[in-house]
Scaffold this motif. Structure first.
Motif, mmCIF file in Angstrom:
data_model
loop_
_atom_site.group_PDB
_atom_site.id
_atom_site.type_symbol
_atom_site.label_atom_id
_atom_site.label_comp_id
_atom_site.label_asym_id
_atom_site.label_seq_id
_atom_site.Cartn_x
_atom_site.Cartn_y
_atom_site.Cartn_z
ATOM 1 N N GLY A 300 13.829 79.967 8.932
ATOM 2 C CA GLY A 300 14.455 79.710 7.647
ATOM 3 C C GLY A 300 13.615 78.823 6.746
ATOM 4 O O GLY A 300 13.477 79.086 5.540
ATOM 5 N N PHE A 301 13.015 77.780 7.313
ATOM 6 C CA PHE A 301 12.197 76.870 6.501
ATOM 7 C C PHE A 301 10.902 77.536 6.054
ATOM 8 O O PHE A 301 10.433 77.306 4.935
ATOM 9 C CB PHE A 301 11.897 75.598 7.298
ATOM 10 C CG PHE A 301 12.858 74.480 7.007
ATOM 11 C CD1 PHE A 301 12.406 73.257 6.561
ATOM 12 C CD2 PHE A 301 14.221 74.650 7.164
ATOM 13 C CE1 PHE A 301 13.285 72.228 6.272
ATOM 14 C CE2 PHE A 301 15.110 73.643 6.887
ATOM 15 C CZ PHE A 301 14.644 72.421 6.423
ATOM 16 N N LEU A 302 10.314 78.364 6.916
ATOM 17 C CA LEU A 302 9.116 79.085 6.504
ATOM 18 C C LEU A 302 9.418 80.018 5.340
ATOM 19 O O LEU A 302 8.679 80.051 4.341
ATOM 20 C CB LEU A 302 8.552 79.866 7.687
ATOM 21 C CG LEU A 302 7.308 80.715 7.413
ATOM 22 C CD1 LEU A 302 6.142 79.832 6.964
ATOM 23 C CD2 LEU A 302 6.923 81.518 8.654
ATOM 24 N N ALA A 303 10.519 80.757 5.450
ATOM 25 C CA ALA A 303 10.898 81.675 4.369
ATOM 26 C C ALA A 303 11.236 80.913 3.100
ATOM 27 O O ALA A 303 10.841 81.312 1.992
ATOM 28 C CB ALA A 303 12.080 82.532 4.819
ATOM 29 N N ALA A 304 11.977 79.806 3.230
ATOM 30 C CA ALA A 304 12.332 79.018 2.051
ATOM 31 C C ALA A 304 11.095 78.458 1.377
ATOM 32 O O ALA A 304 11.000 78.434 0.139
ATOM 33 C CB ALA A 304 13.279 77.882 2.445
ATOM 34 N N GLY A 305 10.125 78.011 2.168
ATOM 35 C CA GLY A 305 8.889 77.498 1.585
ATOM 36 C C GLY A 305 8.155 78.550 0.781
ATOM 37 O O GLY A 305 7.670 78.284 -0.334
ATOM 38 N N VAL A 306 8.072 79.761 1.310
ATOM 39 C CA VAL A 306 7.403 80.848 0.583
ATOM 40 C C VAL A 306 8.122 81.133 -0.726
ATOM 41 O O VAL A 306 7.498 81.280 -1.784
ATOM 42 C CB VAL A 306 7.332 82.114 1.459
ATOM 43 C CG1 VAL A 306 6.806 83.297 0.645
ATOM 44 C CG2 VAL A 306 6.441 81.874 2.675
ATOM 45 N N VAL A 307 9.454 81.206 -0.666
ATOM 46 C CA VAL A 307 10.230 81.502 -1.880
ATOM 47 C C VAL A 307 10.045 80.403 -2.920
ATOM 48 O O VAL A 307 9.799 80.676 -4.103
ATOM 49 C CB VAL A 307 11.725 81.673 -1.526
ATOM 50 C CG1 VAL A 307 12.573 81.756 -2.792
ATOM 51 C CG2 VAL A 307 11.922 82.930 -0.685
ATOM 52 N N PHE A 308 10.154 79.139 -2.504
ATOM 53 C CA PHE A 308 10.002 78.035 -3.458
ATOM 54 C C PHE A 308 8.590 77.982 -4.028
ATOM 55 O O PHE A 308 8.391 77.658 -5.192
ATOM 56 C CB PHE A 308 10.348 76.707 -2.790
ATOM 57 C CG PHE A 308 11.808 76.547 -2.469
ATOM 58 C CD1 PHE A 308 12.771 77.182 -3.228
ATOM 59 C CD2 PHE A 308 12.217 75.766 -1.398
ATOM 60 C CE1 PHE A 308 14.122 77.043 -2.938
ATOM 61 C CE2 PHE A 308 13.562 75.608 -1.100
ATOM 62 C CZ PHE A 308 14.510 76.262 -1.871
ATOM 63 N N GLY A 309 7.600 78.276 -3.187
ATOM 64 C CA GLY A 309 6.230 78.299 -3.689
ATOM 65 C C GLY A 309 6.029 79.370 -4.741
ATOM 66 O O GLY A 309 5.364 79.137 -5.765
ATOM 67 N N GLN A 310 6.605 80.534 -4.522
ATOM 68 C CA GLN A 310 6.497 81.611 -5.500
ATOM 69 C C GLN A 310 7.249 81.298 -6.789
ATOM 70 O O GLN A 310 6.934 81.851 -7.844
ATOM 71 C CB GLN A 310 7.021 82.915 -4.900
ATOM 72 C CG GLN A 310 6.147 83.470 -3.786
ATOM 73 C CD GLN A 310 6.746 84.699 -3.144
ATOM 74 O OE1 GLN A 310 7.956 84.949 -3.217
ATOM 75 N NE2 GLN A 310 5.902 85.495 -2.482
ATOM 76 N N MET A 311 8.247 80.420 -6.699
ATOM 77 C CA MET A 311 9.036 80.074 -7.879
ATOM 78 C C MET A 311 8.337 79.077 -8.790
ATOM 79 O O MET A 311 8.788 78.864 -9.918
ATOM 80 C CB MET A 311 10.381 79.459 -7.451
ATOM 81 C CG MET A 311 11.403 80.427 -6.907
ATOM 82 S SD MET A 311 12.830 79.514 -6.294
ATOM 83 C CE MET A 311 13.202 78.472 -7.705
ATOM 84 N N THR A 312 7.272 78.461 -8.331
ATOM 85 C CA THR A 312 6.694 77.336 -9.063
ATOM 86 C C THR A 312 6.308 77.716 -10.487
ATOM 87 O O THR A 312 6.676 77.036 -11.457
ATOM 88 C CB THR A 312 5.480 76.788 -8.320
ATOM 89 O OG1 THR A 312 5.871 76.416 -6.988
ATOM 90 C CG2 THR A 312 4.917 75.569 -9.029
ATOM 91 N N ASP A 313 5.555 78.797 -10.636
ATOM 92 C CA ASP A 313 5.131 79.197 -11.978
ATOM 93 C C ASP A 313 6.327 79.579 -12.847
ATOM 94 O O ASP A 313 6.373 79.255 -14.039
ATOM 95 C CB ASP A 313 4.146 80.366 -11.895
ATOM 96 C CG ASP A 313 2.831 79.953 -11.240
ATOM 97 O OD1 ASP A 313 2.501 78.754 -11.304
ATOM 98 O OD2 ASP A 313 2.164 80.826 -10.660
ATOM 99 N N GLY A 314 7.307 80.258 -12.245
ATOM 100 C CA GLY A 314 8.495 80.617 -13.009
ATOM 101 C C GLY A 314 9.294 79.404 -13.431
ATOM 102 O O GLY A 314 9.883 79.372 -14.521
ATOM 103 N N ALA A 315 9.323 78.376 -12.575
ATOM 104 C CA ALA A 315 10.059 77.166 -12.923
ATOM 105 C C ALA A 315 9.409 76.444 -14.096
ATOM 106 O O ALA A 315 10.098 75.941 -14.984
ATOM 107 C CB ALA A 315 10.147 76.243 -11.718
ATOM 108 N N LEU A 410 5.238 76.811 1.427
ATOM 109 C CA LEU A 410 5.031 76.389 0.037
ATOM 110 C C LEU A 410 3.615 76.707 -0.435
ATOM 111 O O LEU A 410 3.407 77.224 -1.534
ATOM 112 C CB LEU A 410 5.290 74.885 -0.098
ATOM 113 C CG LEU A 410 6.712 74.394 -0.345
ATOM 114 C CD1 LEU A 410 6.742 72.871 -0.377
ATOM 115 C CD2 LEU A 410 7.268 74.954 -1.635
ATOM 116 N N GLY A 411 2.633 76.349 0.405
ATOM 117 C CA GLY A 411 1.251 76.594 0.023
ATOM 118 C C GLY A 411 0.937 78.071 -0.099
ATOM 119 O O GLY A 411 0.266 78.506 -1.040
#
Length: 524
Positions: A300-315, A410-411
């Motif tokens: 779950g944390f690995l998946a959440a990190g990927v999602v949040f990392g991909q959101m950075t530019d959109g945020a 995230l990275g």
């Protein structure tokens, strides 16, 4: 039928008494998650132009829609439903599954239900009492949300409140089925939790691909139904009928299964172990008991990190030139560039959620002790410190593992500076360990109060999540150990002093907890 429900009232009173701390805390957390939003949203998107720009950005940004869902209206009430509805429904589902499994499968696993069933207790009374306890918690949540948002529009407030409560009851009915199928409470919670997670993933996948939320994947998820109630945006009352129909079907299945099995039995019995045991130490036993939970959290944390990392530019695109939003993110994530501040904010949020993991892992000691599984183990050549040390090693080491994986995610998701992202998430460990050590101290010194560790972790999460948006005084925010950590990555140099101080505090609390455990009697 009346005979099969005999004793339901008494069992319900017992359940409510046992949940007199846990259930109100959950209800307040879910309700305050929603009720804290209107004020902060009004300050951030105070003008019609800002709200229109938000709607346009969300329509074009699939990654943010995957997290929050589509926006159906530009009023503050509609934005509140968009920003908090899905997460409130998710938490209501977790609250409901914990309550139902606690008063059904956990009671059978401990042997208490067999003793109660020997009295004037009907066959369906335990399941009914558990479901009524969950209904009470969800009804109170719906009432608080409705009353708190009534000033924004009575119809929208009622629709959102009922939607959140209905989502919770739907997962309560699912937990009732899992409690009949499985032989252990841990597996019942894990199975229902997997369905809760799948519901979020299906909704996220559907919303990411459809700006209007009309994807078929969205409609396969109860969380998708919740957003399609469209509170404050032309309410769709008929969607609530989907919840009622699905819950009724699941409850019928749960009662049918309950009528066809004996107390303590299940339809999916546990596999027998090998003829000769392969666990050579207390630490190996702790790992065996907790490895499944740790695996779930890690994925779950690995998946959440990927999602949040991909959101950075959109945020950063969503923030644009909105000074208030930028101020909130920088207050949570530091004064560096907006992308770094957002990553620091996400790292902090993952750290606060990791505190929930470490509390659950540490309190496995309480479950083993209260379930009287620790006593026969300690009657052999196993000392208390070795027994506790095994579980604590899994708890503290596991928290480091899930944060390491979150940093990698995230990275990878952001595509830049994986090392910096990993450092940001691992920088949360001292604060996570302080909360875990406090849970160990409570278990060792006052086992009846060990459940209060959940309140501490929940308070830290609430302060970090909504505190900056509510512009709470820094003195209040400093009550959380996470407030003292450096904001990385975010343009700050690594400050070792708070990390060393928090780690030392965690070590002292842990030592005190182990010393207290050695001196006290085991729970009877």
């Amino acid at each position: 039928m009346s005979g099969q429900l005999a004793g339901t009232g008494a069992l319900l009173r017992l359940a409510l008494r046992r949940d007199r701390v846990m259930a109100p805390v959950w209800v307040l957390v879910v309700a305050m998650l929603v009720l804290s939003l209107p004020g902060s949203l009004a300050s951030v998107y105070g003008t019609a132009a800002e709200r229109e720009r938000l709607l346009a950005t969300m329509t074009a940004n699939g990654s943010l829609r995957a997290l929050y869902g589509p926006v159906f209206g530009d009023s503050i009430g509609a934005l509140t439903a968009w920003r908090g509805g899905v997460f409130a429904g998710l938490l209501a589902g977790v609250m409901s599954l914990i309550i139902v499994v606690r008063h059904t499968r956990e009671e059978e696993e401990s042997g208490r239900q067999e003793l109660l069933s020997a009295a004037m207790v009907g066959r369906r009374a335990p399941l009914t009492a558990a479901l009524l306890a969950a209904l009470a918690a969800n009804a109170l949540t719906a009432l608080l949300v409705t009353a708190g948002l009534a000033g924004r529009g009575a119809a929208g407030a009622l629709a959102l409140g009922l939607g959140i409560g209905a989502t919770g009851m739907l997962f309560a009915a699912l937990a009732a089925i899992a409690a009949q199928l499985t032989e252990s409470a841990r597996l019942a919670k894990g199975l229902t939790g997997a369905f809760v997670g799948a519901a979020f993933v299906l909704r996220a996948a559907g919303d990411a691909g459809a700006p209007d939320g009309g994807s078929a994947l969205t409609w396969t998820s109860p969380l998708g139904w919740l957003e399609h109630v469209r509170a404050f945006a032309g309410e769709r009352w008929w969607v609530l009928a989907l919840f009622a129909a699905a819950a009724a079907a699941q409850l019928a299945a749960a009662y049918a299964l309950a009528a066809r099995r004996d107390v303590g039995m299940s339809f999916l019995p546990a596999r027998p172990g090998p003829a000769r045991g392969r666990l050579g130490s207390a630490g190996a036993l702790a790992w065996r008991l907790q490895r499944g939970t740790l695996l779930g959290w890690s994925l779950g944390f690995l998946a959440a990190g990927v999602v949040f990392g991909q959101m950075t530019d959109g945020a950063t695109e969503l923030v644009g030139d909105n000074a208030k939003t930028r101020e909130i993110i920088e207050r949570m994530g530091g004064q560096g560039g907006l992308a770094d501040a957002f990553l620091a904010t996400m790292a902090g949020m993952l750290g606060m959620v990791a505190a929930l993991y470490i509390v659950s892992a540490v309190l496995r000691l309480s479950a083993e002790e209260s379930g009287q599984r620790a006593e026969p183990l300690l009657a052999n050549a196993v000392g208390r410190l070795r027994w506790a040390g095994g579980h604590l090693a899994v708890a503290f080491g596991g928290s480091a593992l899930i944060l390491l994986l979150a940093g990698l995610g995230l990275g990878i998701g952001h595509g830049e500076d994986i090392g910096g992202a990993v450092g940001a998430t691992l920088g949360q460990l001292p604060a996570v360990w302080v909360i875990g050590a406090l849970a160990a101290l409570l278990h060792g010194a006052a086992p009846r109060l060990a459940v209060a560790a959940w309140a501490v972790a929940g308070a830290a999460l609430a302060l970090g999540w909504v505190g900056p948006a509510l512009n709470l005084p820094q003195a209040v925010l400093d009550l959380s150990p996470f407030a003292h950590l450096p904001k990385l990555p975010g343009g700050q140099d690594l400050a070792w002093a708070p990390l060393v101080a928090l780690t030392g505090l965690a070590a002292a609390l842990l030592a005190a907890g182990l010393a207290a455990l050695r001196r006290r009697d085991l729970a009877a």
